[in-house]
Design a protein around this motif. Structure first.
Motif, PDB file in Angstrom:
ATOM      1  N   GLY A  35       0.812  -1.210   0.030  1.00 66.97           N
ATOM      2  CA  GLY A  35       0.075   0.139   0.153  1.00 66.97           C
ATOM      3  C   GLY A  35       0.677   1.290   0.041  1.00 66.97           C
ATOM      4  O   GLY A  35       0.496   2.263  -0.829  1.00 66.97           O
ATOM      5  N   CYS A  36       1.962   1.238   0.808  1.00 68.26           N
ATOM      6  CA  CYS A  36       2.705   2.428   0.950  1.00 68.26           C
ATOM      7  C   CYS A  36       3.274   2.639  -0.426  1.00 68.26           C
ATOM      8  O   CYS A  36       3.384   3.930  -0.903  1.00 68.26           O
ATOM      9  N   ALA A  37       3.816   1.556  -1.234  1.00 67.49           N
ATOM     10  CA  ALA A  37       4.656   1.916  -2.330  1.00 67.49           C
ATOM     11  C   ALA A  37       3.790   2.409  -3.524  1.00 67.49           C
ATOM     12  O   ALA A  37       4.121   3.269  -4.295  1.00 67.49           O
ATOM     13  N   ILE A  38       2.438   1.927  -3.667  1.00 64.88           N
ATOM     14  CA  ILE A  38       1.473   2.345  -4.508  1.00 64.88           C
ATOM     15  C   ILE A  38       1.185   3.542  -4.165  1.00 64.88           C
ATOM     16  O   ILE A  38       1.203   4.477  -5.160  1.00 64.88           O
ATOM     17  N   GLY A  39       0.957   3.945  -3.446  1.00 66.12           N
ATOM     18  CA  GLY A  39       0.535   5.440  -2.806  1.00 66.12           C
ATOM     19  C   GLY A  39       1.695   6.481  -3.059  1.00 66.12           C
ATOM     20  O   GLY A  39       1.408   7.504  -3.440  1.00 66.12           O
ATOM     21  N   GLU A  40       2.953   5.862  -2.416  1.00 63.65           N
ATOM     22  CA  GLU A  40       4.017   6.949  -2.846  1.00 63.65           C
ATOM     23  C   GLU A  40       4.210   7.246  -4.154  1.00 63.65           C
ATOM     24  O   GLU A  40       4.317   8.343  -4.659  1.00 63.65           O
ATOM     25  N   ILE A  41       4.293   6.206  -5.045  1.00 65.47           N
ATOM     26  CA  ILE A  41       4.577   6.300  -6.411  1.00 65.47           C
ATOM     27  C   ILE A  41       3.520   7.123  -7.025  1.00 65.47           C
ATOM     28  O   ILE A  41       3.497   8.112  -7.857  1.00 65.47           O
ATOM     29  N   THR A  42       2.390   6.726  -6.839  1.00 64.05           N
ATOM     30  CA  THR A  42       1.105   7.720  -7.221  1.00 64.05           C
ATOM     31  C   THR A  42       1.289   9.056  -6.937  1.00 64.05           C
ATOM     32  O   THR A  42       0.888  10.058  -7.893  1.00 64.05           O
ATOM     33  N   GLY A  43       1.705   9.251  -5.717  1.00 69.20           N
ATOM     34  CA  GLY A  43       1.722  10.714  -5.255  1.00 69.20           C
ATOM     35  C   GLY A  43       2.829  11.348  -5.985  1.00 69.20           C
ATOM     36  O   GLY A  43       2.609  12.508  -6.382  1.00 69.20           O
ATOM     37  N   LEU A  44       3.889  10.766  -6.147  1.00 71.78           N
ATOM     38  CA  LEU A  44       5.037  11.354  -6.720  1.00 71.78           C
ATOM     39  C   LEU A  44       4.907  11.606  -8.380  1.00 71.78           C
ATOM     40  O   LEU A  44       5.198  12.563  -8.804  1.00 71.78           O
ATOM     41  N   MET A  45       3.877  10.670  -8.808  1.00 71.85           N
ATOM     42  CA  MET A  45       3.618  10.903 -10.309  1.00 71.85           C
ATOM     43  C   MET A  45       2.589  12.037 -10.429  1.00 71.85           C
ATOM     44  O   MET A  45       2.672  12.934 -11.340  1.00 71.85           O
ATOM     45  N   ILE A  46       1.592  12.169  -9.563  1.00 72.72           N
ATOM     46  CA  ILE A  46       0.856  13.306  -9.348  1.00 72.72           C
ATOM     47  C   ILE A  46       1.561  14.792  -9.145  1.00 72.72           C
ATOM     48  O   ILE A  46       1.385  15.584  -9.916  1.00 72.72           O
ATOM     49  N   GLY A  47       2.438  14.418  -8.261  1.00 75.73           N
ATOM     50  CA  GLY A  47       3.006  15.735  -7.854  1.00 75.73           C
ATOM     51  C   GLY A  47       3.889  16.320  -8.970  1.00 75.73           C
ATOM     52  O   GLY A  47       4.112  17.545  -9.572  1.00 75.73           O
ATOM     53  N   THR A  48       4.624  15.361  -9.904  1.00 75.39           N
ATOM     54  CA  THR A  48       5.615  15.600 -10.844  1.00 75.39           C
ATOM     55  C   THR A  48       4.603  16.327 -12.085  1.00 75.39           C
ATOM     56  O   THR A  48       4.870  16.972 -12.771  1.00 75.39           O
ATOM     57  N   ALA A  49       3.441  15.401 -12.366  1.00 80.44           N
ATOM     58  CA  ALA A  49       2.720  15.991 -13.481  1.00 80.44           C
ATOM     59  C   ALA A  49       2.011  17.423 -13.143  1.00 80.44           C
ATOM     60  O   ALA A  49       1.875  18.012 -14.108  1.00 80.44           O
ATOM     61  N   THR A  54       8.881  19.865  -3.966  1.00 82.59           N
ATOM     62  CA  THR A  54       9.102  18.541  -3.036  1.00 82.59           C
ATOM     63  C   THR A  54       8.373  18.601  -1.721  1.00 82.59           C
ATOM     64  O   THR A  54       7.625  17.849  -1.258  1.00 82.59           O
ATOM     65  N   LEU A  55       8.015  19.968  -1.121  1.00 83.79           N
ATOM     66  CA  LEU A  55       7.154  20.114   0.177  1.00 83.79           C
ATOM     67  C   LEU A  55       5.808  19.734  -0.029  1.00 83.79           C
ATOM     68  O   LEU A  55       5.247  19.385   0.969  1.00 83.79           O
ATOM     69  N   ALA A  56       5.354  19.970  -1.130  1.00 82.45           N
ATOM     70  CA  ALA A  56       3.889  19.744  -1.556  1.00 82.45           C
ATOM     71  C   ALA A  56       3.752  18.301  -1.692  1.00 82.45           C
ATOM     72  O   ALA A  56       2.689  17.439  -1.702  1.00 82.45           O
ATOM     73  N   ILE A 113      19.460  10.303   0.918  1.00 82.68           N
ATOM     74  CA  ILE A 113      20.116   9.554  -0.695  1.00 82.68           C
ATOM     75  C   ILE A 113      20.082  11.110  -1.414  1.00 82.68           C
ATOM     76  O   ILE A 113      19.062  11.843  -1.571  1.00 82.68           O
ATOM     77  N   PRO A 114      21.397  11.464  -1.867  1.00 76.49           N
ATOM     78  CA  PRO A 114      21.442  12.876  -2.392  1.00 76.49           C
ATOM     79  C   PRO A 114      20.784  12.823  -3.752  1.00 76.49           C
ATOM     80  O   PRO A 114      21.099  12.020  -4.486  1.00 76.49           O
ATOM     81  N   GLY A 115      19.964  13.675  -3.842  1.00 72.87           N
ATOM     82  CA  GLY A 115      19.304  14.037  -4.914  1.00 72.87           C
ATOM     83  C   GLY A 115      17.982  13.459  -5.075  1.00 72.87           C
ATOM     84  O   GLY A 115      17.186  13.657  -5.945  1.00 72.87           O
ATOM     85  N   ALA A 116      17.610  12.444  -4.177  1.00 73.18           N
ATOM     86  CA  ALA A 116      16.471  11.488  -4.589  1.00 73.18           C
ATOM     87  C   ALA A 116      14.995  12.300  -4.289  1.00 73.18           C
ATOM     88  O   ALA A 116      14.160  11.891  -4.818  1.00 73.18           O
ATOM     89  N   MET A 117      15.037  12.973  -3.658  1.00 72.78           N
ATOM     90  CA  MET A 117      13.874  13.676  -2.974  1.00 72.78           C
ATOM     91  C   MET A 117      13.408  14.754  -4.226  1.00 72.78           C
ATOM     92  O   MET A 117      12.507  15.215  -4.662  1.00 72.78           O
ATOM     93  N   GLU A 118      14.562  15.257  -4.916  1.00 75.84           N
ATOM     94  CA  GLU A 118      14.464  16.190  -5.909  1.00 75.84           C
ATOM     95  C   GLU A 118      14.398  15.578  -7.390  1.00 75.84           C
ATOM     96  O   GLU A 118      13.928  16.382  -8.189  1.00 75.84           O
ATOM     97  N   ALA A 119      14.840  14.396  -7.375  1.00 78.99           N
ATOM     98  CA  ALA A 119      14.758  13.975  -8.770  1.00 78.99           C
ATOM     99  C   ALA A 119      13.395  13.351  -9.355  1.00 78.99           C
ATOM    100  O   ALA A 119      12.400  13.330  -8.543  1.00 78.99           O
ATOM    101  N   GLY A 120      13.140  13.605 -10.554  1.00 82.40           N
ATOM    102  CA  GLY A 120      11.708  13.404 -11.184  1.00 82.40           C
ATOM    103  C   GLY A 120      11.833  12.087 -11.507  1.00 82.40           C
ATOM    104  O   GLY A 120      12.793  11.169 -11.205  1.00 82.40           O
ATOM    105  N   LEU A 121      10.660  11.707 -12.240  1.00 91.28           N
ATOM    106  CA  LEU A 121      10.155  10.535 -12.585  1.00 91.28           C
ATOM    107  C   LEU A 121      11.248   9.788 -13.584  1.00 91.28           C
ATOM    108  O   LEU A 121      11.174   8.492 -14.035  1.00 91.28           O
TER     109      LEU A 121
END
Length: 224
Positions: A35-49, A54-56, A113-121
């Motif tokens: 559940g965490c993996a699905i939610g996180e990846i979905t959230g990051l995809m939405i945030g990127t789109a 990063t804070l949002a 992890i250096p740059g992981a939070m700021e990295a895009g998809l």
């Protein structure tokens, strides 16, 4: 002699109980991880789109991880005949601490992890950092689930609820491995695509530089 036999039998029963408890803890942790993996990846995809910062994006991914984690636990109980309010109550009590532990650890590791939070998809750093952070989060949440189960809490609540029906419905033996495999394949695919994109950009940059070298004014031209 009878005493030795009784002691040996008690030891075997204790070992079998520990093995069953460990298997249940692993299953519960994998369930939360899914559940965490699905939610996180979905959230990051939405945030990127949406071009969110990063804070949002982090709170969005955090919230979706809880949403998907709770949903994966609630649906089997509903199929087992539980009322919506009852199922939600059981799931909130069973999953909250495990998901919270997993999310906190996952985000801390990603931040380290250096740059992981700021990295895009389409950045390999993201697709390398994500499985690392989820793996660390799994091993952080595992003892939490073992502790909860030892006290009859956590996913033990879903096993006790609705008797054997809940046990058959909660985390089907085949469903969780399929979801975990699908998520792993998705992340591997994301890594391959991001690597291909980066190699394409590097190749394009190299071609552009080569063209520039042959143009008038370029360092490789006669004018130079």
């Amino acid at each position: 002699m009878a005493h030795d036999t009784s002691t040996h039998q008690h030891h075997d029963e204790h070992s079998e109980h520990d093995m069953a408890s460990n298997r249940m803890a692993v299953s519960a942790t994998l369930h939360c991880l899914t559940g965490c993996a699905i939610g996180e990846i979905t959230g990051l995809m939405i945030g990127t789109a949406l071009g969110l910062s990063t804070l949002a994006t982090i709170p969005l991914a955090f919230a979706l991880a809880f949403l998907f984690g709770y949903t994966l636990s609630t649906m089997p109980l509903l199929r087992a005949g539980a009322a919506v309010g009852t199922a939600l109550g059981v799931v909130l009590a069973a999953d909250t601490l495990s998901i919270l532990t997993m999310e906190v650890v996952d985000n801390v590791v990603m931040a380290l992890i250096p740059g992981a939070m700021e990295a895009g998809l389409v950045n390999p750093v993201f697709w390398i950092g994500m499985p690392i952070s989820l793996t660390v989060a799994f091993f952080a949440a595992l003892p939490v689930n073992k502790w909860l189960l030892s006290r009859g809490k956590g996913h033990a609540l879903t096993h006790e609820f609705h008797g054997a029906a809940a046990q058959r419905a909660w985390i089907p033996d085949l469903a969780t491995p399929i979801l975990v495999t699908a998520i792993a394949a998705f992340m591997a695919g994301g890594l391959v695509v991001s690597l291909a994109d980066e190699l394409g950009l590097q190749q394009g940059s190299g071609d552009s530089h080569a063209v520039h070298e042959t143009l008038p004014g370029g360092t490789g031209s006669a004018a130079g």
